[in-house]
Design a protein around this motif. Structure first.
Motif, PDB file in Angstrom:
ATOM      1  N   PRO A   7       0.826  -1.209   0.000  1.00  0.00           N
ATOM      2  CA  PRO A   7       0.000   0.000   0.000  1.00  0.00           C
ATOM      3  C   PRO A   7       0.864   1.265   0.000  1.00  0.00           C
ATOM      4  CG  PRO A   7      -0.008  -0.981   2.169  1.00  0.00           C
ATOM      5  CD  PRO A   7       0.755  -1.921   1.273  1.00  0.00           C
ATOM      6  N   CYS A   8       0.320   2.316  -0.563  1.00  0.00           N
ATOM      7  CA  CYS A   8       1.022   3.604  -0.598  1.00  0.00           C
ATOM      8  C   CYS A   8       0.999   4.218   0.798  1.00  0.00           C
ATOM      9  CB  CYS A   8       0.354   4.530  -1.608  1.00  0.00           C
ATOM     10  SG  CYS A   8       1.099   6.174  -1.678  1.00  0.00           S
ATOM     11  N   LEU A   9       2.170   4.495   1.330  1.00  0.00           N
ATOM     12  CA  LEU A   9       2.282   5.055   2.670  1.00  0.00           C
ATOM     13  C   LEU A   9       1.683   6.462   2.724  1.00  0.00           C
ATOM     14  CD1 LEU A   9       3.372   4.543   5.513  1.00  0.00           C
ATOM     15  CD2 LEU A   9       5.503   5.599   4.779  1.00  0.00           C
ATOM     16  N   SER A  10       1.929   7.253   1.689  1.00  0.00           N
ATOM     17  CA  SER A  10       1.403   8.617   1.638  1.00  0.00           C
ATOM     18  C   SER A  10      -0.125   8.617   1.587  1.00  0.00           C
ATOM     19  CB  SER A  10       1.956   9.345   0.416  1.00  0.00           C
ATOM     20  OG  SER A  10       1.352  10.588   0.256  1.00  0.00           O
ATOM     21  N   LYS A  11      -0.674   7.718   0.799  1.00  0.00           N
ATOM     22  CA  LYS A  11      -2.132   7.658   0.670  1.00  0.00           C
ATOM     23  C   LYS A  11      -2.781   7.122   1.936  1.00  0.00           C
ATOM     24  CE  LYS A  11      -5.645   6.340  -2.640  1.00  0.00           C
ATOM     25  NZ  LYS A  11      -5.913   5.718  -3.931  1.00  0.00           N
ATOM     26  N   SER A  12      -2.157   6.148   2.585  1.00  0.00           N
ATOM     27  CA  SER A  12      -2.753   5.585   3.791  1.00  0.00           C
ATOM     28  C   SER A  12      -2.625   6.520   4.991  1.00  0.00           C
ATOM     29  CB  SER A  12      -2.139   4.222   4.106  1.00  0.00           C
ATOM     30  OG  SER A  12      -0.764   4.340   4.335  1.00  0.00           O
ATOM     31  N   LEU A  19       3.602  10.565  -6.155  1.00  0.00           N
ATOM     32  CA  LEU A  19       3.949  10.570  -7.577  1.00  0.00           C
ATOM     33  C   LEU A  19       4.067   9.163  -8.155  1.00  0.00           C
ATOM     34  CD1 LEU A  19       6.649  13.378  -7.726  1.00  0.00           C
ATOM     35  CD2 LEU A  19       4.318  13.478  -8.569  1.00  0.00           C
ATOM     36  N   GLY A  20       4.237   8.163  -7.307  1.00  0.00           N
ATOM     37  CA  GLY A  20       4.410   6.799  -7.784  1.00  0.00           C
ATOM     38  C   GLY A  20       3.173   5.930  -7.652  1.00  0.00           C
ATOM     39  N   CYS A  21       2.063   6.503  -7.196  1.00  0.00           N
ATOM     40  CA  CYS A  21       0.845   5.710  -7.042  1.00  0.00           C
ATOM     41  C   CYS A  21       0.393   5.183  -8.399  1.00  0.00           C
ATOM     42  CB  CYS A  21      -0.267   6.536  -6.409  1.00  0.00           C
ATOM     43  SG  CYS A  21      -0.182   6.588  -4.627  1.00  0.00           S
ATOM     44  N   GLY A  22       0.148   3.894  -8.446  1.00  0.00           N
ATOM     45  CA  GLY A  22      -0.275   3.243  -9.677  1.00  0.00           C
ATOM     46  C   GLY A  22       0.828   2.456 -10.352  1.00  0.00           C
ATOM     47  N   THR A  23       2.048   2.548  -9.833  1.00  0.00           N
ATOM     48  CA  THR A  23       3.172   1.861 -10.459  1.00  0.00           C
ATOM     49  C   THR A  23       3.011   0.347 -10.410  1.00  0.00           C
ATOM     50  OG1 THR A  23       4.613   3.666  -9.751  1.00  0.00           O
ATOM     51  CG2 THR A  23       5.678   1.660 -10.498  1.00  0.00           C
ATOM     52  N   GLN A  24       2.646  -0.188  -9.259  1.00  0.00           N
ATOM     53  CA  GLN A  24       2.510  -1.634  -9.126  1.00  0.00           C
ATOM     54  C   GLN A  24       1.398  -2.176 -10.015  1.00  0.00           C
ATOM     55  OE1 GLN A  24       3.123  -3.299  -4.975  1.00  0.00           O
ATOM     56  NE2 GLN A  24       2.488  -1.186  -4.551  1.00  0.00           N
TER      57      GLN A  24
END
Length: 91
Positions: A7-12, A19-24
């Motif tokens: 999970p994205c630490l910034s989003k959680s 900026l990297g959300c969606g990479t996985q």
């Protein structure tokens, strides 16, 4: 497969995508052969892969100098990431 993704630490923590959300998810789509969907999920996926590919070559192949290519790809990747983030949130 998404239940195994980090999970994205910034989003959680802050509720804001980084900026990297969606990479996985984009990489997963790329491995499944969904090239357009991977680009729509994370537009910087191709520049990121190019950057890491040349960075790997730079670290492994000491007979050639890839530093200018790596620096230009890093700048290009940063621009694409920032532009995609801007358009994702404001348009």
């Amino acid at each position: 497969m998404e239940e195994y993704m980090i999970p994205c630490l910034s989003k959680s923590l802050f509720g804001v995508e980084c900026l990297g959300c969606g990479t996985q998810r984009s990489l997963l789509l790329l491995f499944q052969g969904e090239f357009v969907a991977a680009f729509k999920m994370y537009p910087a996926i191709y520049t990121t892969l190019l950057f890491f590919g040349f960075l790997f070559l730079h670290l492994i192949d000491k007979s050639r100098n890839y530093s200018k290519i790596v620096i230009s790809l890093a700048i290009t990747n940063a621009i694409v990431m920032i532009a995609a983030y801007y358009f994702k949130h404001f348009y």
